[in-house]
Design an enzyme around this catalytic site. Structure first.
Site, PDB file in Angstrom:
ATOM      1  N   HIS A  41       0.834  -1.205   0.000  1.00 29.51           N
ATOM      2  CA  HIS A  41       0.000   0.000   0.000  1.00 29.51           C
ATOM      3  C   HIS A  41       0.872   1.260   0.000  1.00 29.51           C
ATOM      4  O   HIS A  41       0.675   2.173  -0.816  1.00 29.51           O
ATOM      5  CB  HIS A  41      -0.900  -0.050   1.245  1.00 29.51           C
ATOM      6  CG  HIS A  41      -1.785   1.145   1.424  1.00 29.51           C
ATOM      7  ND1 HIS A  41      -3.155   1.074   1.373  1.00 29.51           N
ATOM      8  CD2 HIS A  41      -1.495   2.458   1.685  1.00 29.51           C
ATOM      9  CE1 HIS A  41      -3.668   2.284   1.577  1.00 29.51           C
ATOM     10  NE2 HIS A  41      -2.685   3.137   1.779  1.00 29.51           N
ATOM     11  N   GLU A  42       1.859   1.301   0.904  1.00 29.76           N
ATOM     12  CA  GLU A  42       2.723   2.480   1.007  1.00 29.76           C
ATOM     13  C   GLU A  42       3.683   2.599  -0.172  1.00 29.76           C
ATOM     14  O   GLU A  42       3.996   3.699  -0.622  1.00 29.76           O
ATOM     15  CB  GLU A  42       3.504   2.446   2.319  1.00 29.76           C
ATOM     16  CG  GLU A  42       2.642   2.462   3.570  1.00 29.76           C
ATOM     17  CD  GLU A  42       1.742   3.693   3.644  1.00 29.76           C
ATOM     18  OE1 GLU A  42       2.106   4.734   3.084  1.00 29.76           O
ATOM     19  OE2 GLU A  42       0.662   3.588   4.267  1.00 29.76           O
ATOM     20  N   HIS A  61       2.028   4.395  -2.986  1.00 31.91           N
ATOM     21  CA  HIS A  61       2.092   5.852  -2.808  1.00 31.91           C
ATOM     22  C   HIS A  61       3.456   6.389  -3.250  1.00 31.91           C
ATOM     23  O   HIS A  61       3.544   7.392  -3.955  1.00 31.91           O
ATOM     24  CB  HIS A  61       1.897   6.210  -1.331  1.00 31.91           C
ATOM     25  CG  HIS A  61       0.492   6.075  -0.842  1.00 31.91           C
ATOM     26  ND1 HIS A  61      -0.593   6.624  -1.488  1.00 31.91           N
ATOM     27  CD2 HIS A  61      -0.018   5.454   0.268  1.00 31.91           C
ATOM     28  CE1 HIS A  61      -1.693   6.358  -0.815  1.00 31.91           C
ATOM     29  NE2 HIS A  61      -1.376   5.645   0.255  1.00 31.91           N
TER      30      HIS A  61
END
Length: 384
Positions: free
Chosen positions: A67-68, A71
């Site tokens: 998820h990170e 980003h």
């Protein structure tokens, strides 16, 4: 949030882990091994439950990392540099060196994280369904079902339009696009974040009073974190306006005292120019090139009987772990990367040589001076 230890780099992004990750890993593994798994599929030995619980917890944190990373990768593609990714108690955070350049970039950077979590949730759901149609171990199916549910829940929670959640970033992108004013957009997103945080805190306290001690405390802690983080984000946005157009050189301490890389820790601690002036010093190597940052705290952690044999180079923070900026870089872009503490100094380089050092207190003094100047100017205007 500073990492306790570094795992390495993925796609060029440094991955750090805070010690609190071990706590939440233990909580997840315990909840699965002693709760959900034996309740859903009794009859297995405790080693099987614990093995499945620990493996599931590790895969969950790998999902958070994905998820990170999403980003971080999209941010770099939009021209925003990434400091690192830190996994900690409440999930993870990709620390960006600057803000998105426009609403569209903000939308892409913020939206890709929940999208990845949704996709992972779908993939885990598909894997659980496929295994359920075969003679696969029931514990594996249950673990995959839990991972599917938690990733979808993570995605849904993150799209709540409240800063500092990804949904808050999406809300800010929308408000920024509608108003053309990034500060007003940030104020709207942070107000929503504080409201949502207080809501969760109140619900958590209610659950605690009703007898759900763990769930209530956990929800209240998340709510309090959201309130604090949203408030900090709003304050930083206001400070960025104050610092607009101000270069780093106006806040830095020029020509700082440096430490030779080969100096022993004992000599470093004994020299008055290091002991009584500051708490952190740039470390320089050949041709006075900066190679790291040395603090008094790092030096004092070396046992006294080894201080004469250990050099500064062995205990300093290497340059890769130190914030480095240019003298003409905007001070506002440095603001999100500054934290209190000697180890968080930023080194200022000009033409590949050290020209200054910046601390959080230097930035605070600059902000105070600027705001005082503004107030004086307004006062003088009224007097005229």
């Amino acid at each position: 949030m500073r990492p306790t230890f570094v795992l390495g780099r993925i796609a060029g992004v440094r991955i750090g882990v805070h010690w609190s990750v071990l706590l939440i890993l233990a909580v997840i593994a315990l909840g699965l091994a002693e709760g959900r798994l034996p309740e859903a599929h009794p009859g297995h030995g405790w080693p099987a439950y614990w093995a499945a619980g620990i493996l599931t917890a590790v895969v969950f944190f790998a999902s958070l990392l994905a998820h990170e990373l999403a980003h971080a990768i999209v941010a770099r593609r939009d021209g925003v540099e990434v400091d690192d990714i830190v996994l900690w108690l409440l999930g993870g955070v990709a620390r960006l060196k600057a803000e998105a350049p426009n609403p569209a970039a903000e939308l892409r950077i913020a939206g890709v994280g929940p999208l990845v979590s949704f996709v992972l949730g779908g993939l885990f759901t598909l894997a659980a369904w496929l295994l359920d149609t075969t003679a696969a171990p029931r514990l594996a199916v249950e673990a995959l079902a839990w991972l599917a549910a938690i990733n979808i829940l993570l995605a849904v929670f993150n799209v709540v339009p409240a800063a500092p959640l990804d949904g808050g970033r999406l809300l800010r992108a929308f408000l920024w696009w509608r108003t053309g004013d990034r500060l007003r957009a940030t104020a709207g997103a942070t107000a929503a974040g504080r409201a949502f945080g207080w809501f969760l805190t109140v619900v958590g306290v209610f659950l605690f009073v009703r007898g759900d001690v763990f769930g209530g405390l956990w929800l209240a802690m998340i709510g309090w974190f959201l309130v604090a983080a949203a408030t900090t984000e709003g304050q930083q946005a206001q400070l960025r306006v104050v610092l607009a157009g101000i270069p780093v050189r106006q806040a830095m301490t020029p020509d700082p005292v440096t430490v030779p890389v080969g100096l022993t820790v004992a000599a470093f601690l004994a020299d008055p120019q290091y002991r009584f002036r500051h708490s952190a010093f740039p470390v320089t190597g050949e041709r006075s090139a900066p190679v790291g940052l040395m603090t008094l705290d790092l030096a004092r952690k070396v046992p006294e009987d080894r201080q004469h044999a250990v050099t500064v180079e062995r205990v300093m923070l290497p340059l890769t772990e130190v914030t480095v900026v240019g003298a003409d870089d905007p001070l506002a872009d440095l603001l999100p990367r500054m934290q209190p503490g000697a180890e968080h100094r930023a080194l200022v380089l000009g033409r590949k040589r050290l020209v200054g050092i910046v601390s959080a207190s230097d930035v605070s003094r600059t902000v105070t001076w600027l705001m005082t100047s503004v107030h004086r100017g307004r006062g003088g205007g009224r007097g005229a």
